[in-house]
Design an enzyme around this catalytic site. Structure first.
Site: not given
Length: 311
Positions: A124, A260, A287
């Site tokens: 991320s 996600d 995610h």
């Protein structure tokens, strides 16, 4: 490049250059970085090139990535909580919350742990840090894993709008009303956030997620990102590395979860921009693929790293 980062790179060259790379010793401790001290943990003594893990957020400490420790039989795995998160120091000086300082932090961790040659995994926000670090000319990185990448905030927002549209109308209205009013702490807004997270952040949850959220660097997250995963109001709100990704000339694996926050067309777009990049979709996960599908995620990373080292 800042003077502080130049000095760190020179230190690394002096300490490591011309020598066989020392093997990091399993255990945990603290290292000094620009702005304070950060906590680190080394897991495993396997013979492969060490893997350094960059957590997300900014400010979401590495608890949720601990399932990657299972790779320790193959190689040392190095976790650390970035400054302002988790077990690391929590300064309140917002001038520290710049990507360049986080790059210098990574240089410092590598220099002090003797990590001349590594694989790099970012998740991320960690993919922003990894990409900028590599594009700035970092040395000694054999490959990079961009897990659930956030490499273009404009594209992230498009994906978020698409996912919000799947929520019940009442939750969509709560998001729209409270974002317009800036009342992010309202229970109705927080309820909508929780519903979104249960679908697209983590579908499993559990102790690792609880620990991550309990030790979240809230000031850092709010300053650099914003009030929720789908609303960027901080200093990263205009971040977009998509035009520079063609400069990543090293083996690259992109991973996303089936559910996600990063949608498949976005991951495929990133893949098209990075020469030779590979893409793996982790079934059944949101995610936080390392939490929702720990074995499948670790296996994808392991297989990629072994293939890179066999070339």
């Amino acid at each position: 490049m800042s003077m502080s980062r130049t000095l760190v790179l020179l230190l690394a060259a002096v300490v490591l250059g011309g020598c066989e790379q020392p093997r990091p010793v399993p255990g945990e401790g603290f290292v000094r970085v620009p702005g304070g001290r950060v906590w680190y943990r080394v897991v495993g003594t396997g013979p492969g090139t060490p893997l350094v893990v960059l957590h997300g957020g900014p400010g979401a400490p590495s608890y949720y990535l601990e399932s990657l420790a299972r790779l320790g039989a193959e190689r040392p795995v190095i976790f650390y909580d970035q400054l302002g998160a988790g077990r690391s120091e929590m300064p309140t000086d917002t001038t520290l919350w710049r990507i360049e300082r986080f790059m210098a932090e990574l240089d410092s961790v590598r220099a002090q742990l003797g990590l001349r040659e590594i694989h790099l995994l970012g998740h991320s926000w960690g993919t922003m840090l990894a990409a900028d670090y590599l594009l700035a000319g970092a040395h000694g990185v054999r490959s990079v894993i961009l897990a659930s990448p956030a490499l273009s905030v404009p594209r992230w927002e498009v994906d978020a709008d698409s996912l919000i549209a799947t929520l019940p109308d009442s939750l969509q209205r709560a998001i729209a009303v409270h974002e317009a009013d800036g009342t992010f702490s309202d229970p109705a807004y927080q309820g909508a956030v929780a519903a979104y997270y249960a679908l697209y952040l983590t579908r499993v949850g559990g102790p690792a997620v609880d620990s991550t959220m309990a030790h979240l660097g809230e000031q850092l997250y709010g300053y650099m990102w914003g009030p929720s995963e789908f609303t960027g109001t901080g200093t990263l709100k205009d971040y977009d590395a998509s035009g520079r990704l063609g400069g990543l000339h090293l083996p690259t694996l992109i991973t996303i979860g089936e559910f996600d926050e990063v949608r498949l067309p976005t991951a495929e777009w990133y893949q098209s921009l990075i020469p030779g990049a590979e893409l793996a979709v982790i079934p059944g996960s949101g995610h936080l693929t390392s939490v929702d599908a720990p074995e499948a995620f670790a296996d994808s990373v392991s297989r990629f790293l072994r293939e890179v080292e066999a070339r």
